[in-house]
Write an enzyme that holds these catalytic residues in place. Structure first.
Site, PDB file in Angstrom:
ATOM      1  N   LEU A  41      10.649 -20.911  -3.705  1.00  0.00           N
ATOM      2  CA  LEU A  41       9.623 -19.978  -3.207  1.00  0.00           C
ATOM      3  C   LEU A  41       8.396 -20.032  -4.109  1.00  0.00           C
ATOM      4  O   LEU A  41       8.525 -19.978  -5.329  1.00  0.00           O
ATOM      5  CB  LEU A  41      10.179 -18.540  -3.214  1.00  0.00           C
ATOM      6  N   HIS A  54       3.085   3.009  -8.878  1.00  0.00           N
ATOM      7  CA  HIS A  54       2.960   1.573  -9.152  1.00  0.00           C
ATOM      8  C   HIS A  54       4.207   1.061  -9.868  1.00  0.00           C
ATOM      9  O   HIS A  54       4.703  -0.023  -9.568  1.00  0.00           O
ATOM     10  CB  HIS A  54       1.720   1.299 -10.013  1.00  0.00           C
ATOM     11  N   ASP A  87       0.835  -1.208   0.000  1.00  0.00           N
ATOM     12  CA  ASP A  87       0.000   0.000   0.000  1.00  0.00           C
ATOM     13  C   ASP A  87       0.871   1.260   0.000  1.00  0.00           C
ATOM     14  O   ASP A  87       1.980   1.258   0.541  1.00  0.00           O
ATOM     15  CB  ASP A  87      -0.903  -0.031   1.250  1.00  0.00           C
TER      16      ASP A  87
HETATM   17  C1  FPP Z   1      -1.706   0.002  -3.472  1.00  0.00           C
HETATM   18  O1  FPP Z   1      -1.280   1.340  -3.470  1.00  0.00           O
HETATM   19  C2  FPP Z   1      -1.161  -0.729  -4.614  1.00  0.00           C
HETATM   20  C3  FPP Z   1      -1.882  -1.335  -5.588  1.00  0.00           C
HETATM   21  C4  FPP Z   1      -3.358  -1.339  -5.612  1.00  0.00           C
HETATM   22  C5  FPP Z   1      -1.257  -2.035  -6.719  1.00  0.00           C
HETATM   23  C6  FPP Z   1      -0.017  -2.808  -6.441  1.00  0.00           C
HETATM   24  C7  FPP Z   1       0.714  -3.042  -7.699  1.00  0.00           C
HETATM   25  C8  FPP Z   1       2.056  -3.043  -7.855  1.00  0.00           C
HETATM   26  C9  FPP Z   1       3.004  -2.904  -6.748  1.00  0.00           C
HETATM   27  C10 FPP Z   1       2.675  -3.164  -9.212  1.00  0.00           C
HETATM   28  C11 FPP Z   1       2.352  -4.349 -10.050  1.00  0.00           C
HETATM   29  C12 FPP Z   1       2.401  -5.641  -9.334  1.00  0.00           C
HETATM   30  C13 FPP Z   1       3.061  -6.751  -9.715  1.00  0.00           C
HETATM   31  C14 FPP Z   1       2.837  -7.988  -8.930  1.00  0.00           C
HETATM   32  C15 FPP Z   1       4.034  -6.781 -10.824  1.00  0.00           C
HETATM   33  P1  FPP Z   1      -2.381   2.493  -3.613  1.00  0.00           P
HETATM   34  O2  FPP Z   1      -2.475   2.832  -5.059  1.00  0.00           O
HETATM   35  O3  FPP Z   1      -3.651   2.055  -2.979  1.00  0.00           O
HETATM   36  O4  FPP Z   1      -1.714   3.654  -2.802  1.00  0.00           O
HETATM   37  P2  FPP Z   1      -2.473   4.852  -2.022  1.00  0.00           P
HETATM   38  O5  FPP Z   1      -3.234   4.211  -0.887  1.00  0.00           O
HETATM   39  O6  FPP Z   1      -1.356   5.715  -1.557  1.00  0.00           O
HETATM   40  O7  FPP Z   1      -3.378   5.519  -3.017  1.00  0.00           O
END
Ligand code: FPP
Length: 244
Positions: free
Chosen positions: A128, A34, A17
């Site tokens: 893993l 991201h 997050d």
């Molecule tokens: C949460 O941060 C993150 C996500 C919903 C997406 C996670 C995706 C990645 C790390 C990249 C792609 C993944 C892989 C497995 C290659 P948020 O956007 O909710 O952050 P915020 O709460 O600050 O808005």
């Protein structure tokens, strides 16, 4: 810094997050967060392999995430496909096997093809198991479990009074994997957000204020050390646990 040997969690689950806030603080679009989050995924995988963690589950896209602006959803799907293409080789070299948790039927054909590709490409990995939770939510999974058990009961394959905790666990989408020992959530939020509600019953929880794109291998090791300092009692007394 290395963690001490022994008492390594077999299964670590992570709610990644803070990508959006990280991007905003850097004056960039959310997708930039991201994109940088992918490096943290690499860090978590490498640190898991190095520490001897056997299962790593990452909450990459929840059923609720479809409600985000369409450009962000599309960019996330594109990033997922790109990462699958780019990371396959290193994952194989590290002995990582990728498996998917969630309802992939709503994903585009292109995404589904990439998911099948990475599953096939990494199927020999035995160090893993990297479980990507995609279009996943715990309530979706629990509802599906109830439907599956009810169907078997209606077909006379199982008697209602025989349904026990093992039956429930065995009908979850996670049936093939052990429950997580440690859950990490980044970005300072302290909630489970519809993630593995059944499986986290006795899991140790670790919250850090670090945003996901800043999550390094050292941060992962810190979470492992915190886990190693905990006493898991599963509802028993300390004395009872020591005598087990
Ligand atoms: C949460 O941060 C993150 C996500 C919903 C997406 C996670 C995706 C990645 C790390 C990249 C792609 C993944 C892989 C497995 C290659 P948020 O956007 O909710 O952050 P915020 O709460 O600050 O808005």
């Amino acid at each position: 810094m290395e963690t001490s040997i022994g008492n390594i969690p077999r299964h670590v689950a992570i709610i990644m997050d803070g990508n959006g806030r990280w991007a905003e603080e850097h004056g960039k679009e959310r997708i930039f967060g991201h994109m940088n989050g992918v490096e943290s995924v690499r860090n978590a995988v490498r640190a898991s392999v190095r520490n001897g963690v056997r299962y790593l589950t990452l909450y990459a896209f929840s059923t609720e995430n479809w409600g985000r602006p369409v450009q962000e959803v599309e960019a996330l799907m594109e990033l997922l496909c790109k990462s699958i293409v780019n990371e396959g080789r290193e994952l194989c070299e590290q002995g990582v096997r990728v498996e998917i948790l969630g309802d992939r039927s709503r994903m585009s054909e292109k995404v589904q093809e990439h998911l099948s590709l990475i599953e096939r490409e990494t199927s020999a990995g035995d160090r893993l198991t990297l479980i990507l939770a995609l279009n996943y939510s715990s309530r979706w999974e629990i509802t599906r479990m109830a439907q599956r058990i009810a169907r078997e009961a209606a077909e006379g394959k199982i008697a209602p009074e025989e349904i026990d905790q093992q039956t429930v666990a065995g009908h979850m989408a996670t049936a093939a994997w052990p429950d997580p020992d440690l859950l990490i959530r980044t970005s300072g939020e302290r909630r489970l957000s519809n993630f593995l509600l059944w499986q986290l019953a006795y899991t140790e929880l670790y919250f850090t204020d670090i945003y996901w794109p800043d999550f390094t291998e050292a941060e992962f090791d810190k979470a492992i050390r915190s886990y190693q300092s905990r006493e898991r009692r599963y509802g028993l007394t300390t004395k009872q646990r020591r005598e087990k």
